[in-house]
Design a protein around this motif. Structure first.
Motif, mmCIF file in Angstrom:
data_model
loop_
_atom_site.group_PDB
_atom_site.id
_atom_site.type_symbol
_atom_site.label_atom_id
_atom_site.label_comp_id
_atom_site.label_asym_id
_atom_site.label_seq_id
_atom_site.Cartn_x
_atom_site.Cartn_y
_atom_site.Cartn_z
ATOM 1 N N THR A 230 -67.252 31.424 80.274
ATOM 2 C CA THR A 230 -67.865 31.239 81.590
ATOM 3 C C THR A 230 -69.364 31.503 81.607
ATOM 4 O O THR A 230 -70.032 31.168 82.581
ATOM 5 N N GLY A 231 -69.901 32.082 80.540
ATOM 6 C CA GLY A 231 -71.326 32.390 80.532
ATOM 7 C C GLY A 231 -72.162 31.491 79.651
ATOM 8 O O GLY A 231 -73.373 31.715 79.513
ATOM 9 N N ASN A 232 -71.557 30.466 79.053
ATOM 10 C CA ASN A 232 -72.265 29.701 78.022
ATOM 11 C C ASN A 232 -72.869 28.382 78.475
ATOM 12 O O ASN A 232 -73.535 27.718 77.681
ATOM 13 N N PHE A 233 -72.620 27.963 79.705
ATOM 14 C CA PHE A 233 -73.293 26.774 80.205
ATOM 15 C C PHE A 233 -74.634 27.179 80.799
ATOM 16 O O PHE A 233 -74.688 27.981 81.748
ATOM 17 N N HIS A 234 -75.720 26.641 80.270
ATOM 18 C CA HIS A 234 -77.068 26.963 80.754
ATOM 19 C C HIS A 234 -77.689 25.753 81.442
ATOM 20 O O HIS A 234 -78.873 25.456 81.271
ATOM 21 N N THR A 235 -76.895 25.062 82.224
ATOM 22 C CA THR A 235 -77.342 23.871 82.937
ATOM 23 C C THR A 235 -77.825 24.256 84.336
ATOM 24 O O THR A 235 -77.847 25.434 84.700
ATOM 25 N N ASP A 236 -78.168 23.237 85.137
ATOM 26 C CA ASP A 236 -78.653 23.525 86.495
ATOM 27 C C ASP A 236 -77.589 24.234 87.329
ATOM 28 O O ASP A 236 -77.897 25.095 88.144
ATOM 29 N N ASP A 237 -76.335 23.856 87.138
ATOM 30 C CA ASP A 237 -75.234 24.459 87.897
ATOM 31 C C ASP A 237 -74.085 24.777 86.945
ATOM 32 O O ASP A 237 -73.179 23.953 86.744
ATOM 33 N N PRO A 238 -74.085 25.962 86.322
ATOM 34 C CA PRO A 238 -73.008 26.308 85.381
ATOM 35 C C PRO A 238 -71.615 26.251 86.000
ATOM 36 O O PRO A 238 -70.649 25.893 85.318
ATOM 37 N N TYR A 239 -71.508 26.587 87.279
ATOM 38 C CA TYR A 239 -70.191 26.586 87.922
ATOM 39 C C TYR A 239 -69.619 25.172 87.997
ATOM 40 O O TYR A 239 -68.403 24.966 87.810
ATOM 41 N N ALA A 240 -70.473 24.178 88.259
ATOM 42 C CA ALA A 240 -70.007 22.790 88.302
ATOM 43 C C ALA A 240 -69.508 22.349 86.931
ATOM 44 O O ALA A 240 -68.528 21.589 86.829
ATOM 45 N N GLU A 241 -70.158 22.812 85.867
ATOM 46 C CA GLU A 241 -69.711 22.490 84.517
ATOM 47 C C GLU A 241 -68.331 23.100 84.250
ATOM 48 O O GLU A 241 -67.457 22.466 83.655
ATOM 49 N N LEU A 242 -68.142 24.325 84.686
ATOM 50 C CA LEU A 242 -66.865 25.007 84.473
ATOM 51 C C LEU A 242 -65.728 24.297 85.194
ATOM 52 O O LEU A 242 -64.612 24.219 84.679
ATOM 53 N N VAL A 243 -66.000 23.773 86.382
ATOM 54 C CA VAL A 243 -64.983 23.032 87.133
ATOM 55 C C VAL A 243 -64.494 21.834 86.325
ATOM 56 O O VAL A 243 -63.294 21.538 86.281
ATOM 57 N N LYS A 244 -65.405 21.133 85.663
ATOM 58 C CA LYS A 244 -65.041 19.944 84.890
ATOM 59 C C LYS A 244 -64.173 20.283 83.672
ATOM 60 O O LYS A 244 -63.289 19.519 83.289
ATOM 61 N N VAL A 245 -64.436 21.433 83.060
ATOM 62 C CA VAL A 245 -63.803 21.765 81.792
ATOM 63 C C VAL A 245 -62.533 22.599 81.971
ATOM 64 O O VAL A 245 -61.629 22.552 81.132
ATOM 65 N N ALA A 246 -62.426 23.328 83.073
ATOM 66 C CA ALA A 246 -61.303 24.252 83.267
ATOM 67 C C ALA A 246 -59.929 23.615 83.076
ATOM 68 O O ALA A 246 -59.021 24.263 82.527
ATOM 69 N N PRO A 247 -59.708 22.360 83.496
ATOM 70 C CA PRO A 247 -58.367 21.781 83.296
ATOM 71 C C PRO A 247 -57.964 21.622 81.827
ATOM 72 O O PRO A 247 -56.784 21.401 81.540
ATOM 73 N N TYR A 248 -58.922 21.731 80.918
ATOM 74 C CA TYR A 248 -58.645 21.575 79.489
ATOM 75 C C TYR A 248 -58.546 22.919 78.772
ATOM 76 O O TYR A 248 -58.386 22.961 77.557
#
Length: 313
Positions: A230-248
């Motif tokens: 949960t801490g490794n996305f350094h994009t504009d919106d890390p939470y949005a990235e997590l939403v995309k990947v969480a189902p996998y």
């Protein structure tokens, strides 16, 4: 004698394995889809040994040459710590095992965890799958296969792996192809042991949700998922990235901070992280992987308590 093709054998064994795991509605020949889990979300508390990386007896010296003051621990004591702080799992990072690991040691670890009433939720290896064909690449895949064997002995169902960054002379596209083929090779081996590999979003060629999902979808194996950090996305919106990947996700490592691009590191919104996992119907271990500056001996118990309360809410 009736002959069976390798593909037919793998398909049959995978279907059987998923049926036993309650995941029978996953098509074993289609690894690109998110996991379809029946029932409600289930978040199981675990703790990564990496959280106490400076305190293990065989930990590497700090870069500045100074010694880390305070208590020194081994893996058996770490398992005790997890049990005493109400964890259901313990994530045993490979870096803190003895330099020479043998069968007897792995069995002792398994026995100790069982006696303490705790599951070994997984282990984590260091690897680089973007190197070209040759002795170095062979060494990288051989090390992962070795840890697959170790995980099978310990009863650990998951291993965290990395992708890597393109070395000199290798384009990002070539690096992705190299990574996919190496993961497929290791997944073939892992599937035979009933062990999932979790590719971590860890920079390099998997720095964004789109990049890591491109790799996961490119690997034709049902034994691969995402080790969601949960801490490794350094994009504009890390939470949005997590939403995309969480189902996998097949394993989650939760951090105490997030680091949006162009901003300072900020405390993670733990309730928001838990909601993302629940919305994805995640069912499995969520390991605290503590990397903050505060002393882990004081911070880790507090964070585990917060996570436990959120998981039970």
């Amino acid at each position: 004698m009736q002959t069976t093709t390798r593909r037919e054998f793998l398909t049959t064994s995978v279907k059987t394995g998923f049926a036993l795991a309650g995941l029978a509605d996953i098509n074993p020949l289609n690894a690109i889809e998110p996991f379809k889990r029946a029932g409600s979300p289930r978040l199981l508390l675990s703790l990564a040994a990496y959280s106490f990386r400076d305190y293990f007896q065989n930990a590497k010296p700090k870069a500045d040459g100074s010694a880390e003051p305070g208590k020194r621990i081994n893996l058996f004591e770490f398992i005790d710590y997890c049990a005493e702080h109400g964890c259901q799992g313990t994530e045993l990072t490979s870096y803190y095992f003895p330099e020479e690991v043998n069968h007897e040691f792995l069995v002792r670890i398994k026995k100790h965890a069982f006696v303490r009433g705790i599951n070994i939720s997984g282990t984590a290896v260091g690897n680089n799958f973007t190197v070209p064909a040759g002795p170095k690449r062979d060494q990288e895949t051989a090390n992962v296969r070795k840890w697959i064997d170790y995980a099978a002995i310990m009863g650990a169902p998951h291993i965290r792996i990395f992708a890597g960054a393109p070395p000199a002379g290798v384009s990002p596209g070539q690096a992705k192809s190299l990574c996919i083929s190496a993961i497929e090779e290791c997944c073939d081996y892992a599937g035979g042991k009933g062990i999932f590999l979790g590719l971590e979003n860890h920079g390099g060629i998997v720095a964004t949700a789109e990049e890591i999902l491109e790799i996961v979808r490119g690997v034709k194996s049902p034994w691969l998922g995402v080790n969601l950090d949960t801490g490794n996305f350094h994009t504009d919106d890390p939470y949005a990235e997590l939403v995309k990947v969480a189902p996998y996700a097949v394993n989650v490592q939760m951090k105490g901070e997030v680091h949006p691009r162009g901003k300072s590191e900020e405390p993670a919104d733990l309730p928001r992280l838990v909601k993302i996992l629940r919305d994805a119907n995640y069912q499995g271990y969520v390991a605290l992987e503590y990397e903050s500056k505060e002393d882990p001996w004081t911070a880790v118990p507090r964070l585990l308590k917060q996570m436990k309360e959120l998981f039970g809410a």
